[in-house]
Design an enzyme around this catalytic site. Structure first.
Site, PDB file in Angstrom:
ATOM      1  N   ASN A   9       0.875  -1.158   0.080  1.00  5.91           N
ATOM      2  CA  ASN A   9       0.055  -0.213  -0.004  1.00  5.91           C
ATOM      3  C   ASN A   9       0.996   1.198  -0.033  1.00  5.91           C
ATOM      4  OD1 ASN A   9      -1.716   2.153   0.387  1.00  5.91           O
ATOM      5  ND2 ASN A   9      -2.425   1.263   2.440  1.00  5.91           N
ATOM      6  N   TRP A  10       0.991   1.767  -1.153  1.00  9.47           N
ATOM      7  CA  TRP A  10       1.985   2.891  -1.345  1.00  9.47           C
ATOM      8  C   TRP A  10       1.372   4.236  -0.788  1.00  9.47           C
ATOM      9  CZ3 TRP A  10       4.157   3.267  -7.071  1.00  9.47           C
ATOM     10  CH2 TRP A  10       4.872   2.136  -7.138  1.00  9.47           C
ATOM     11  N   LYS A  11       0.088   4.240  -0.419  1.00  6.76           N
ATOM     12  CA  LYS A  11      -0.621   5.370   0.190  1.00  6.76           C
ATOM     13  C   LYS A  11      -0.152   6.472  -0.713  1.00  6.76           C
ATOM     14  CE  LYS A  11      -0.094   3.379   4.801  1.00  6.76           C
ATOM     15  NZ  LYS A  11      -0.176   3.455   6.241  1.00  6.76           N
ATOM     16  N   HIS A  95      -9.687   1.512   4.862  1.00  3.19           N
ATOM     17  CA  HIS A  95      -8.359   1.647   5.625  1.00  3.19           C
ATOM     18  C   HIS A  95      -8.632   2.611   6.675  1.00  3.19           C
ATOM     19  CE1 HIS A  95      -4.360   2.800   6.350  1.00  3.19           C
ATOM     20  NE2 HIS A  95      -3.965   1.517   5.787  1.00  3.19           N
ATOM     21  N   GLU A  97      -6.806   4.922   7.622  1.00  5.54           N
ATOM     22  CA  GLU A  97      -6.632   6.489   7.170  1.00  5.54           C
ATOM     23  C   GLU A  97      -7.793   7.199   6.464  1.00  5.54           C
ATOM     24  OE1 GLU A  97      -2.903   5.809   5.530  1.00  5.54           O
ATOM     25  OE2 GLU A  97      -2.109   5.173   7.345  1.00  5.54           O
ATOM     26  N   GLU A 167      -5.490  -4.556  10.568  1.00  6.40           N
ATOM     27  CA  GLU A 167      -4.481  -3.284  10.768  1.00  6.40           C
ATOM     28  C   GLU A 167      -4.654  -2.797  12.106  1.00  6.40           C
ATOM     29  OE1 GLU A 167      -2.630  -2.435   6.631  1.00  6.40           O
ATOM     30  OE2 GLU A 167      -4.070  -1.122   6.939  1.00  6.40           O
ATOM     31  N   GLY A 173       2.724   2.736  10.646  1.00  9.90           N
ATOM     32  CA  GLY A 173       3.515   3.817  10.437  1.00  9.90           C
ATOM     33  C   GLY A 173       4.311   4.050  11.804  1.00  9.90           C
ATOM     34  N   SER A 212       3.460  -1.894  10.527  1.00 11.12           N
ATOM     35  CA  SER A 212       4.842  -2.196  10.370  1.00 11.12           C
ATOM     36  C   SER A 212       5.532  -3.401  10.172  1.00 11.12           C
ATOM     37  CB  SER A 212       5.231  -1.613  11.992  1.00 11.12           C
ATOM     38  OG  SER A 212       4.680  -0.289  12.113  1.00 11.12           O
TER      39      SER A 212
HETATM   40  P1  13P Z   1       2.874   0.830   7.681  1.00  9.83           P
HETATM   41  O1  13P Z   1       3.529  -0.727   7.152  1.00  9.83           O
HETATM   42  O2  13P Z   1       4.057   1.696   7.205  1.00  9.83           O
HETATM   43  O3  13P Z   1       2.834   0.485   9.223  1.00  9.83           O
HETATM   44  O4  13P Z   1       1.508   0.736   7.125  1.00  9.83           O
HETATM   45  C1  13P Z   1       0.654  -0.160   7.073  1.00  9.83           C
HETATM   46  C2  13P Z   1      -0.630   0.127   6.405  1.00  9.83           C
HETATM   47  O5  13P Z   1      -1.350   1.054   6.582  1.00  9.83           O
HETATM   48  C3  13P Z   1      -0.999  -0.911   5.109  1.00  9.83           C
HETATM   49  O6  13P Z   1      -2.103  -0.541   4.720  1.00  9.83           O
END
Ligand code: 13P
Length: 257
Positions: A9-11, A95, A97, A167, A173, A212
Site C-alpha cells: 500500500n503505497w499510500k 483503511h 486512514e 491493521e 507507520g 509495521s
Molecule cells: P506501515 O507498514 O507503514 O505500518 O502501514 C501499514 C498500512 O497501513 C498498510 O495498509
C-alpha cells in the site's frame, strides 16, 4: 489451502520516475517466486503506469480506494469501474486512514465493497482498533463491529470474494508491530466470527496483517496459522524490503501447518 498474499500500500507516495524504478526492482525480485501472490496498490494517477509495467508479470496491481457510488456528481472521486478499466485486481477498502481522515464508516465500506465486486475487483477490507481502544481492551469488540457491520450489508455469498486485513491503528507507520502472537489472536478471532456465519467462508478467507511489517518480522508473522499474508505500507516503498517480505511469504506458502 490459502495462498499467502503480500500487498503493497503505497499510500500517497511516488512519482513516475521513482515508481518505474521501484516496480521494475520488485518484478525482478519476485519473478521466480511461484507459491505466494503479490500485488501493489498505487495512487489512482499511477494505475496506468502500473498496468504498463506489471502486465504479464506475477505482480498484480490495485487501487487504494473507490467511491461508494457507481458514477455521478462526486467531484474528485473515482469509481470501481474506472479502476477496473486499468486492469486492477485489488482495491483496498475501509483503511483506517480513510476512516479517520475522511470519516468513512462501515456502511461506506460495505457499499464500496459491493460495487468493487460488481466491477470485477477483489476488495481488501481493513479492520483494526485505535491505540485508545487497544488500551481499553476492546479490540475484539471493535473488530467484531467492523466485520459484522460490513458482512450484514454485503452478505455471505459476496464476502467469499473479499480479502480481510487486520491493521491495528497503533501499529501503522509507528515501527511498533503487533507481536506475531497478538496478531494471530485477532486473526483467529476474525476467522471464528466468520465461522459462526459460514464454515466454508471462514476456512477460505484470507486475512492479511498490516502494521509495521518489515523484512525482520515478516517470517514470524507468516508462520502463524491464521495470518495469510501482509498489507505493507512504509516497507513497500523500498524494493529490497518489499521483495524480502515477498520471499518470506513464498517460503512459508504451501508448508504444512
Ligand atoms: P506501515 O507498514 O507503514 O505500518 O502501514 C501499514 C498500512 O497501513 C498498510 O495498509
Amino acid at each position: 489451502m490459502r495462498r499467502k498474499l503480500v500487498v503493497a500500500n503505497w499510500k500517497m507516495h511516488g512519482n513516475l520516475g521513482r515508481n518505474k524504478v521501484l516496480l521494475n526492482e520488485i518484478v525482478d525480485g519476485v519473478h521466480e517466486l511461484q507459491k505466494a501472490e503479490f500485488a501493489v496498490c498505487v495512487p489512482h494517477p499511477y494505475l496506468f503506469q502500473a498496468q504498463q509495467l506489471l502486465s504479464g508479470t506475477n505482480v498484480a496491481w490495485g487501487a487504494q480506494n473507490v467511491h461508494q457510488n457507481e458514477q455521478g456528481a462526486y467531484t474528485g472521486a473515482v469509481s470501481a469501474w474506472m479502476v477496473a478499466d486499468f486492469g486492477c485486481t485489488y482495491v483496498i477498502v475501509g483503511h483506517s486512514e480513510r476512516r479517520g481522515q475522511f470519516r468513512e464508516t462501515n456502511d461506506n465500506a460495505a457499499r464500496s465493497i459491493k460495487l468493487a465486486i460488481k466491477a470485477g475487483l477483489t476488495p481488501i477490507y481493513c479492520m483494526g482498533e485505535t491505540l485508545d481502544e487497544y488500551e481499553a481492551g476492546v479490540t475484539e469488540a471493535v473488530v467484531a463491529s467492523q466485520l459484522d457491520g460490513v458482512m450484514n450489508i454485503v452478505g455471505i455469498p459476496l464476502m467469499s470474494k473479499v480479502v480481510c486485513a487486520y491493521e491495528p491503528v497503533w501499529a501503522i507507520g509507528t515501527g511498533k508491530s503487533a507481536t506475531p502472537a497478538q496478531a494471530q489472536a485477532v486473526h483467529e478471532f476474525i476467522r471464528e466470527r466468520l465461522a459462526k456465519h459460514d464454515l466454508d467462508l471462514a476456512s477460505r478467507m484470507r486475512i492479511l496483517y498490516g502494521g509495521s511489517v518489515k523484512s525482520i518480522n515478516a517470517a514470524q508473522l507468516f508462520v502463524k496459522p491464521d495470518i495469510d499474508g501482509a498489507l505493507v505500507g512504509g516497507a513497500s516503498l523500498i524494493s529490497q524490503e518489499f521483495v524480502a517480505i515477498c520471499q518470506a511469504a513464498d517460503k512459508v506458502s504451501g508448508r504444512k501447518k
